[in-house]
Enzyme design. Structure first.
Site, PDB file in Angstrom:
ATOM      1  N   HIS A 133      -4.781  -1.797  -5.655  1.00 33.60           N
ATOM      2  CA  HIS A 133      -4.541  -0.727  -6.161  1.00 33.60           C
ATOM      3  C   HIS A 133      -5.349   0.297  -6.592  1.00 33.60           C
ATOM      4  O   HIS A 133      -6.521   0.039  -7.163  1.00 33.60           O
ATOM      5  CB  HIS A 133      -3.452  -0.906  -7.363  1.00 33.60           C
ATOM      6  CG  HIS A 133      -2.200  -1.452  -7.454  1.00 33.60           C
ATOM      7  ND1 HIS A 133      -1.308  -1.417  -6.402  1.00 33.60           N
ATOM      8  CD2 HIS A 133      -1.706  -2.496  -8.218  1.00 33.60           C
ATOM      9  CE1 HIS A 133      -0.162  -2.207  -6.752  1.00 33.60           C
ATOM     10  NE2 HIS A 133      -0.419  -2.762  -7.899  1.00 33.60           N
ATOM     11  N   GLY A 170       0.007  14.196  -3.691  1.00 38.18           N
ATOM     12  CA  GLY A 170      -1.242  13.926  -3.984  1.00 38.18           C
ATOM     13  C   GLY A 170      -1.556  12.604  -4.609  1.00 38.18           C
ATOM     14  O   GLY A 170      -0.808  12.233  -5.227  1.00 38.18           O
ATOM     15  N   GLY A 199       0.158   1.475  -7.285  1.00 46.01           N
ATOM     16  CA  GLY A 199      -0.717   1.682  -8.338  1.00 46.01           C
ATOM     17  C   GLY A 199      -0.792   2.878  -8.922  1.00 46.01           C
ATOM     18  O   GLY A 199      -0.906   2.943 -10.173  1.00 46.01           O
ATOM     19  N   ASP A 205       0.633  -1.075   0.234  1.00 48.81           N
ATOM     20  CA  ASP A 205      -0.083   0.151   0.076  1.00 48.81           C
ATOM     21  C   ASP A 205       0.887   1.088   0.143  1.00 48.81           C
ATOM     22  O   ASP A 205       0.538   2.480   0.569  1.00 48.81           O
ATOM     23  CB  ASP A 205      -1.046   0.100   1.288  1.00 48.81           C
ATOM     24  CG  ASP A 205      -1.884  -1.274   1.211  1.00 48.81           C
ATOM     25  OD1 ASP A 205      -2.273  -1.338   0.107  1.00 48.81           O
ATOM     26  OD2 ASP A 205      -1.917  -1.863   2.249  1.00 48.81           O
TER      27      ASP A 205
END
Ligand code: GDP
Ligand code: MG
Length: 423
Positions: A40, A414, A16, A12
């Site tokens: 993802h 972000g 992705g 995590d």
């Protein structure tokens, strides 16, 4: 060029989104291990997508995606994931998705066994994602699994079903006292979810070798992080596959090819899903604040993730396991919420300070050594150049780079595709 993108930590890390960003430069994106046990999350101009099985390159037109032999594929889940994406306007055809004939099929009885075992363990449970991953990898190595290529010859496949089901029921009925699996339901399952995949199944190794010869750029995308690797991770709290970069050519189908570059995805703080040693863990209010700031809830399961500050000891080990040449440091913006930050720079083990990641059982006795540094406490999500970051944020990145002894090439600020800085 062969490049891998791997997680440095417990998973995590934002792999992705980094793959989504970097896959612009690649012709082919391959998954080479694991199954639908991780998620993802990718946010781009086309929407928000959650990918469990499909490589992130599926979201880009013209990119060919490969599911490699090192994977375990839940064909029902694949059908559902593809259906969701198609509803969101993503095209999935045999031109942009190729599935290895040697990949193993995760069956409903693997999911069942995963759940039965977690229930049996009750309060001692491992925190399995209950997607059947450990049972299907166990069957692979027991040589009792079904492989994707068998779907191309249904008559031969169906002949094997009876024997396998008989063997599985020894455990399901004999061990767990659950109702048996029947050969008919297994065959029906293959007909429903296997048949439609026929056109996608091929020798992806051959395809990748030819693509490589033709000068195509190939990206290998890992799911989960170094610390979940079956050999190098926090066993037994690991996944059941090799999540490391060195395995990528094998799990993708090209053991003859060598990686040119390994990019490690490393989070600006730590998160961990499920059980197992997590030395730098925060608890109580401190944990709540970081979890809320980072939105740390599992993409596949919705489970709250365990959180902590950046861990130098674990990350350096992860970098070594991944052979990372360069790092993408993700989610730096999450730390904007805090005026003071901590970094776990060492562990204390039986009264001694250690800098190298210890063997699993010693890990349980380790206590984190924290160092405090000043935060920046302001919004950095609009920054697109390193020198636009506040001095404290620059210092944080440079400190991590120095402590980890690995070049930081990207910093994400972000979740959206363009919200990053290239150093
Ligand atoms: P993966 O399993 O490594 O792909 O990571 P996950 O998708 O499970 O978790 C990463 C989460 O962080 C996702 O919800 C992303 O949208 C989000 N994310 C990724 N990069 C950033 C970032 O730079 N800043 C913020 N705030 N969120 C990010
Ligand atoms: Mg994830």
């Amino acid at each position: 060029m062969l490049t891998s993108i791997c997680g440095i930590n417990w998973g995590d890390e934002g792999k992705g989104r980094m793959v989504d960003l970097l896959s612009q430069k690649f012709d082919i994106v391959c998954r080479y291990q694991g199954g639908n046990n991780a998620g993802h999350t990718v946010i781009n101009e086309r929407g928000k997508f959650i990918l469990n099985l499909l490589p992130s390159g599926i979201l880009r037109e013209g990119v060919v995606n490969v599911l490699g032999n090192g994977m375990v594929i839940d064909i029902k889940h694949l059908a559902q994931e593809a259906e969701h994406l198609r509803a969101q306007g993503i095209s999935i055809t045999p031109e942009n998705l190729k599935i290895s004939d040697k990949a193993v099929i995760t069956m409903p009885y693997h999911v069942l066994l995963d759940c039965l075992e977690e229930e049996r363990l009750a309060d001692k449970k491992f925190g399995s994602t209950r997607r059947g991953i450990a049972p299907v990898y166990a069957d692979k190595y027991m040589k009792k699994a079904f492989r994707m290529g068998e779907l191309l010859h249904p008559e031969r496949l169906y002949k094997r079903v009876k024997d396998i089901v008989e063997w599985k029921n020894l455990t399901i009925v004999g061990g767990y006292r659950h109702a048996p699996v029947t050969a008919d339901e297994v065959i029906e399952y293959f007909k429903t979810y296997g048949e439609p995949l026929k056109e996608y199944i091929c020798d992806v190794g051959l395809y990748l070798n030819e693509a490589n010869k033709a000068g195509k750029d190939i990206l290998f995308e890992a799911q989960l992080g170094a610390l979940r690797d079956i050999d190098f991770g926090i066993y037994p709290y690991t996944s059941s596959s090799s999540t490391i970069a060195a395995y990528a050519p094998i799990g993708a189908g090209v053991p003859n090819l060598k990686l040119d570059r390994s990019i490690g995805i490393m989070k600006a703080y730590s998160t961990c899903v499920g059980e197992g040693p997590f030395t730098a863990e925060y608890f109580g209010e401190k944990a709540e604040a970081l979890r809320a700031a980072g939105g740390e809830y599992g993409a596949a399961t919705g489970r709250p993730r365990r959180v902590g500050p950046f861990d130098v000891v674990a990350s350096r080990y992860g970098i070594r396991c991944q052979g990372a040449d360069e790092i993408a440091l993700t989610k730096l913006d999450v730390l904007s919420a805090f005026s003071e930050l901590e970094i776990c720079t060492a562990y204390e083990l039986d009264g001694k300070i250690v800098h190298e990641f210890p063997f699993s059982d010693a890990l349980d006795r380790c206590k984190p050594v924290f160092e405090r540094i000043k935060g920046w406490n302001c919004d950095i999500s609009g920054c697109r150049k390193f020198d636009e970051l506040p001095a404290e944020a620059q210092a944080y990145v440079r400190l991590i780079e120095k402590l980890c002894e690995c070049r930081i090439r990207y910093v994400s600020v972000g979740a959206e595709r363009e919200e990053y800085i290239e150093l």
